[in-house]
Design an enzyme around this catalytic site. Structure first.
Site, PDB file in Angstrom:
ATOM      1  N   ASP A 116       0.846  -1.193   0.000  1.00  0.00           N
ATOM      2  CA  ASP A 116       0.000   0.000   0.000  1.00  0.00           C
ATOM      3  C   ASP A 116       0.883   1.245   0.000  1.00  0.00           C
ATOM      4  O   ASP A 116       2.034   1.213   0.442  1.00  0.00           O
ATOM      5  CB  ASP A 116      -0.890   0.033   1.250  1.00  0.00           C
ATOM      6  CG  ASP A 116      -1.889  -1.121   1.264  1.00  0.00           C
ATOM      7  OD1 ASP A 116      -2.153  -1.696   0.189  1.00  0.00           O
ATOM      8  OD2 ASP A 116      -2.391  -1.433   2.365  1.00  0.00           O
TER       9      ASP A 116
HETATM   10  N1  URA Z   1      -1.413  -5.905   3.761  1.00  0.00           N
HETATM   11  C1  URA Z   1      -1.874  -4.625   3.776  1.00  0.00           C
HETATM   12  O1  URA Z   1      -2.932  -4.341   4.328  1.00  0.00           O
HETATM   13  N2  URA Z   1      -1.129  -3.688   3.175  1.00  0.00           N
HETATM   14  C2  URA Z   1       0.057  -3.930   2.591  1.00  0.00           C
HETATM   15  O2  URA Z   1       0.705  -3.003   2.084  1.00  0.00           O
HETATM   16  C3  URA Z   1       0.526  -5.259   2.589  1.00  0.00           C
HETATM   17  C4  URA Z   1      -0.231  -6.234   3.188  1.00  0.00           C
END
Ligand code: URA
Length: 235
Positions: free
Chosen positions: A102
């Site tokens: 993310d």
């Molecule tokens: N899970 C999430 O919620 N975000 C990420 O960036 C990776 C795994």
């Protein structure tokens, strides 16, 4: 691969410069001078420039420590991407991130031009584990750990594979190991327990730890042994 393309990769230089080098008669293919930019270089052919044997690395594998605010994409009209961070060092490679973090998450992103390896890394049936360090807005509980181990059912009804949740070192901190990659997976998993994720950092892919010495935005190429460790081979 065409000879001008081979030169551009091996030197490295632009295709135009490669053609100039060829025209100057500085390149030998299979031991004889070759000026033909379109000559075909087969696997195992010896290519030399000014008498020095050249080699071409077929693919690159780059470990990047993604900073917060950078998106896991090749190009984006608005945000800086993980490929933007490394591409100046690899101007002639078609790079992309193998897997996503993310925008607000940090840590290990593999940037490569090897689609086959990316597929092997991400294919659900291969179960390559990804390890994350997480800080929550509340303490980690044994109920959460048991829920992760049993397989969390997300709010939309999707049943996830069992995952490892190890509490610590601080009360709101944990390590999570996932073997699948569902959108916002960790945030949604903790969300089913009413917990919010304040910080999320990927610290390992397969058996390969993120090099914490890189620092935010830092990157380096992986060697063949490290690529194998990432895939869980040769351990
Ligand atoms: N899970 C999430 O919620 N975000 C990420 O960036 C990776 C795994």
């Amino acid at each position: 691969m065409r000879l001008d393309q081979y030169l551009a990769r091996a030197v490295p230089c632009s295709r135009a410069d490669a053609k100039k080098i060829l025209r100057a008669g500085r390149v030998q293919l299979g031991g004889t001078v070759c000026r033909d930019a379109g000559a075909f270089v087969a696997q195992g052919d010896a290519v030399a420039m000014d008498g020095v044997l050249l080699t071409v690395q077929e693919h690159v594998y780059i470990m990047l420590d993604k900073p917060a605010g950078v998106v896991s994409a090749s190009r984006d009209g608005r945000d800086v991407t993980v490929v933007d961070l490394v591409s100046r060092a690899y101007p002639r490679r078609s790079l992309f991130p193998a897997g996503r973090l993310d925008k607000d998450s940090t840590g290990f992103v593999l940037v490569t031009d090897d689609g086959i390896l990316a597929h092997r890394l991400l294919a659900p049936r291969r179960h390559v584990p990804k390890t994350y360090r997480v800080r929550l807005d509340c303490p980690v509980t044994a109920v959460m750990a048991a829920g992760f181990a049993a397989g969390v059912t997300l709010a939309d009804g999707q049943r996830l594979a069992p995952a490892l949740l190890r509490a610590g070192p601080a009360p709101c901190e944990a390590e999570v190991v996932l073997t699948q990659g569902v959108y916002h997976q960790i945030k949604r998993m903790f969300g089913t327990f009413g917990a919010g994720v304040a910080e999320l950092r990927r610290v390992a892919i397969g058996g390969l730890q993120l090099d914490e010495g890189l620092g935010p935005g830092g990157f380096r190429e992986l060697g063949p042994g490290e690529v194998a460790r990432m895939l869980g081979e040769g351990q």
